[in-house]
Design a protein around this motif. Structure first.
Motif, short mmCIF file in Angstrom:
data_model
loop_
_atom_site.label_atom_id
_atom_site.label_comp_id
_atom_site.label_asym_id
_atom_site.label_seq_id
_atom_site.Cartn_x
_atom_site.Cartn_y
_atom_site.Cartn_z
N ARG A 140 -2.97 -9.95 5.60
CA ARG A 140 -2.06 -11.09 6.30
C ARG A 140 -2.07 -12.19 7.07
NH1 ARG A 140 3.20 -8.86 7.06
NH2 ARG A 140 3.56 -10.86 8.21
N PRO A 141 -3.02 -12.91 6.52
CA PRO A 141 -3.99 -14.31 7.00
C PRO A 141 -2.41 -14.59 8.22
CG PRO A 141 -3.25 -14.27 4.62
CD PRO A 141 -2.95 -12.84 4.76
N ASP A 142 -1.18 -14.65 7.96
CA ASP A 142 -0.19 -15.61 8.58
C ASP A 142 -0.18 -14.81 9.75
OD1 ASP A 142 1.05 -12.98 7.15
OD2 ASP A 142 2.85 -13.36 7.78
N LEU A 143 -0.88 -13.49 10.17
CA LEU A 143 -0.76 -13.10 11.66
C LEU A 143 -2.33 -12.77 12.27
CD1 LEU A 143 1.08 -9.31 10.22
CD2 LEU A 143 2.37 -11.76 11.40
N LEU A 144 -3.08 -13.11 11.64
CA LEU A 144 -4.54 -13.36 12.13
C LEU A 144 -4.71 -14.55 11.62
CD1 LEU A 144 -6.28 -10.30 9.02
CD2 LEU A 144 -5.06 -9.86 11.88
N PHE A 145 -6.26 -14.90 13.03
CA PHE A 145 -6.82 -16.36 13.49
C PHE A 145 -8.01 -15.89 12.48
CE2 PHE A 145 -8.04 -18.53 17.36
CZ PHE A 145 -6.84 -19.17 17.62
N GLY A 146 -8.09 -16.86 12.25
CA GLY A 146 -9.38 -17.10 10.73
C GLY A 146 -10.44 -17.81 11.94
N ILE A 147 -11.94 -16.87 10.67
CA ILE A 147 -12.76 -17.11 11.01
C ILE A 147 -13.04 -18.57 11.93
CG2 ILE A 147 -13.93 -17.05 8.99
CD1 ILE A 147 -15.49 -15.87 12.13
N GLU A 148 -12.54 -19.29 11.26
CA GLU A 148 -13.80 -20.96 11.38
C GLU A 148 -12.84 -21.12 12.64
OE1 GLU A 148 -11.33 -20.41 8.84
OE2 GLU A 148 -12.38 -20.81 6.92
N VAL A 157 -3.85 2.63 4.71
CA VAL A 157 -4.51 4.25 4.70
C VAL A 157 -3.80 4.01 3.83
CG1 VAL A 157 -6.15 5.40 5.35
CG2 VAL A 157 -6.45 3.07 6.43
N GLU A 158 -2.91 5.15 4.18
CA GLU A 158 -2.18 5.61 3.53
C GLU A 158 -1.43 5.30 1.91
OE1 GLU A 158 1.17 6.01 6.60
OE2 GLU A 158 -0.53 7.20 8.21
N THR A 159 -1.01 4.17 1.50
CA THR A 159 -1.25 4.63 0.08
C THR A 159 -1.93 3.23 -0.27
OG1 THR A 159 -0.68 1.89 1.20
CG2 THR A 159 1.97 3.00 1.47
N GLY A 160 -2.88 2.95 0.02
CA GLY A 160 -4.36 2.32 -0.62
C GLY A 160 -4.06 1.00 -1.00
N GLU A 161 -2.38 1.03 -0.67
CA GLU A 161 -2.36 -0.63 -1.23
C GLU A 161 -3.41 -2.13 -0.18
OE1 GLU A 161 1.41 -3.31 -1.55
OE2 GLU A 161 1.14 -1.88 -0.60
N THR A 162 -3.97 -2.62 -0.85
CA THR A 162 -4.93 -3.77 0.04
C THR A 162 -3.37 -4.99 0.54
OG1 THR A 162 -6.45 -3.83 -1.24
CG2 THR A 162 -6.21 -5.53 0.21
N ILE A 163 -3.12 -4.53 1.84
CA ILE A 163 -2.17 -5.30 2.85
C ILE A 163 -3.01 -6.33 3.47
CG2 ILE A 163 -1.10 -5.55 4.52
CD1 ILE A 163 0.03 -2.58 3.97
N MET A 170 -1.57 -7.33 22.62
CA MET A 170 -1.12 -5.97 22.64
C MET A 170 -0.63 -5.40 21.47
SD MET A 170 -1.04 -4.06 26.10
CE MET A 170 0.09 -5.12 26.97
N HIS A 171 0.77 -6.46 20.78
CA HIS A 171 1.69 -6.86 20.84
C HIS A 171 1.35 -6.99 18.87
CE1 HIS A 171 5.65 -6.72 18.30
NE2 HIS A 171 5.34 -8.03 17.91
N ALA A 172 0.15 -7.88 19.04
CA ALA A 172 -0.14 -8.66 17.90
C ALA A 172 -1.30 -7.27 17.29
CB ALA A 172 -0.71 -9.85 17.65
N MET A 173 -1.91 -6.80 18.15
CA MET A 173 -2.45 -6.02 17.79
C MET A 173 -2.35 -4.09 16.67
SD MET A 173 -6.15 -6.26 20.28
CE MET A 173 -5.16 -5.74 21.79
N ARG A 174 -0.89 -3.97 17.55
CA ARG A 174 -0.78 -2.90 16.88
C ARG A 174 -0.10 -3.36 15.72
NH1 ARG A 174 3.75 -0.40 21.16
NH2 ARG A 174 2.10 0.80 21.60
N GLN A 175 0.99 -4.80 15.55
CA GLN A 175 0.87 -4.94 14.05
C GLN A 175 0.12 -4.33 13.33
OE1 GLN A 175 3.17 -8.38 14.47
NE2 GLN A 175 4.08 -8.15 12.19
N ALA A 176 -0.66 -5.14 14.15
CA ALA A 176 -2.12 -5.03 12.60
C ALA A 176 -2.43 -3.98 12.73
CB ALA A 176 -3.04 -6.25 13.30
N LEU A 177 -2.67 -2.98 13.34
CA LEU A 177 -2.64 -1.76 13.09
C LEU A 177 -1.91 -0.58 12.13
CD1 LEU A 177 -4.63 -0.94 16.74
CD2 LEU A 177 -5.72 -0.66 14.67
#
Length: 296
Positions: free
Chosen positions: A266-274, A258-264, A244-251
Motif C-alpha cells: 500500500r504505497p498510499d499509506l507509506l512514506f517513500g524512501i525518496e 502473513v496469514e493469507t500469503g498474499e503480498t499486500i 501510532m495509528h499509521a503504524m498499527r494500520q501497517a502492521l
C-alpha cells in the motif's frame, strides 16, 4: 539571530503561534518541512516513545535533556521543551534550566504538580504550594544564561482548586518572573477569559485532537483562541497519535499478508524512501562527501 530571540519575537508578535508537539527526529523535521514556525516537545510522547513508559515521572532530567538536544540541533526553527516539574525543588530547577538551555531548546515548561508528576489529563493529580512554585520559577529565571530563554509556568490547579485557585497562582507566577502562563486542562472559554483578565504575560494552551471520550478541554477553533487573547497553542498528542495509528494500520496489513500469503503493498499509506532521504537531508551528506573525500 538566536533561536531564543526568534521565539521572543514570535511571542511579542501579533500572530497566534501554533506549535505541534514532537517526540523524535522524524516528527520535528516534518513540522519544520510543513512550514510551522516553532515546535514543542511533548514530555509524555518522549517518555512513551523513548522508554516505552507512561508519563508518570519515570523519565529523568538528563534523559529528557539528552533527547531534546538531538531534536533541537536537527532543525532551524525554535523548539520548546517540556521539563515536567523541574524534577524536584528549586535547586533541581536551577540545574534543569541550565541543562535544557545547553541542549539548544529556547525555553521550558515547568509545572506545579508534586513529583513524581502525572500526565496532565490523568486523574489523581496533586499540586505543590503556590508559594513554593513561585520560588521554583524565580530559580529558573535566575539560572538561565540568556534572558531570551523562555520560562513557561504551567499550573494544573484548575482540575484541583478550580479557576479561582488557578488565577491566584497565575498572579504569583507572573510576579515570580514567568514569561508565559500555561493553564493545563482549561474547561472552556470562561477559564481562558478569567486568566487573560488577571495577568499581562502571554497565555499558551493545549488542544488535544483525537480524544474519543469527552475531552477535559473542548476543541476551540484557532481564530477564536486568538480572539480570546491566547498567544500560543500547542498540539502535544496529534503527531504521536497519528504515527501510532499509521503504524498499527501497517502492521494489521502485514499480519493479513502473513496469514493469507498474499503480498499486500500500500504505497498510499507509506512514506517513500525518496521522501525519507529528502526529509533527513541525505543530499547534504552527498555534498559533504563530494567536498571532503578523496579519490582514494
Amino acid at each position: 539571530m538566536t533561536k531564543a530571540k526568534r521565539m521572543r519575537e514570535l511571542l511579542n508578535g501579533d500572530e497566534l503561534i501554533v506549535s505541534p508537539g514532537v517526540f523524535d527526529g522524524y516528527s520535528v523535521r516534518l513540522v519544520e518541512q510543513a512550514g510551522f514556525k516553532t515546535a514543542s516537545t511533548s514530555g509524555a510522547a518522549v517518555s512513551n516513545s523513548r522508554f516505552g513508559q507512561p508519563d508518570v515521572g519515570i523519565m529523568g532530567m538528563l534523559d529528557n535533556a539528552q533527547a531534546v538536544a538531538h531534536l533541537a540541533r536537527s532543525v532551524s526553527i525554535p523548539l520548546m521543551a517540556d521539563a515536567d516539574t523541574g524534577y524536584g525543588n528549586a535547586v533541581t530547577v536551577h540545574h534543569a534550566v541550565q541543562y535544557f538551555e545547553e541542549a539548544g531548546v529556547v525555553g521550558v515548561n515547568l509545572e506545579d504538580q508534586v513529583w513524581p508528576k502525572r500526565c496532565g489529563h490523568m486523574e489523581g493529580k496533586q499540586v505543590i504550594a503556590a508559594e513554593e512554585m513561585a520560588k521554583k520559577l524565580e530559580a529558573a529565571c535566575n539560572a538561565r544564561r540568556d534572558d531570551d530563554f523562555v520560562i513557561v509556568a504551567r499550573t494544573d490547579a484548575i482540575a484541583i482548586g478550580g479557576i479561582e485557585e488557578a488565577v491566584r497562582r497565575a498572579k504569583l507566577y507572573e510576579a515570580a518572573g514567568a514569561d508565559v502562563l500555561f493553564p493545563d486542562a482549561v474547561r472552556g472559554e470562561d477559564d481562558i477569559k478569567a486568566l487573560r483578565d488577571a495577568i499581562d504575560i502571554p497565555i499558551t494552551v493545549n488542544m488535544g485532537f483525537g480524544i474519543r471520550s469527552r475531552p477535559t478541554t473542548p476543541l476551540i477553533p484557532l481564530p477564536r483562541l486568538s480572539e480570546l487573547g491566547v498567544k500560543r497553542v500547542s498540539l502535544p498528542r496529534m503527531l504521536p497519535a497519528a504515527a501510532m495509528h499509521a503504524m498499527r494500520q501497517a502492521l494489521t496489513l502485514m499480519k493479513q499478508s502473513v496469514e493469507t500469503g498474499e503480498t499486500i503493498d500500500r504505497p498510499d499509506l507509506l512514506f517513500g524512501i525518496e521522501d525519507i532521504m529528502e526529509l533527513m537531508d541525505y543530499p547534504k551528506i552527498r555534498e559533504l562527501e563530494t567536498r571532503y573525500t578523496t579519490d582514494a
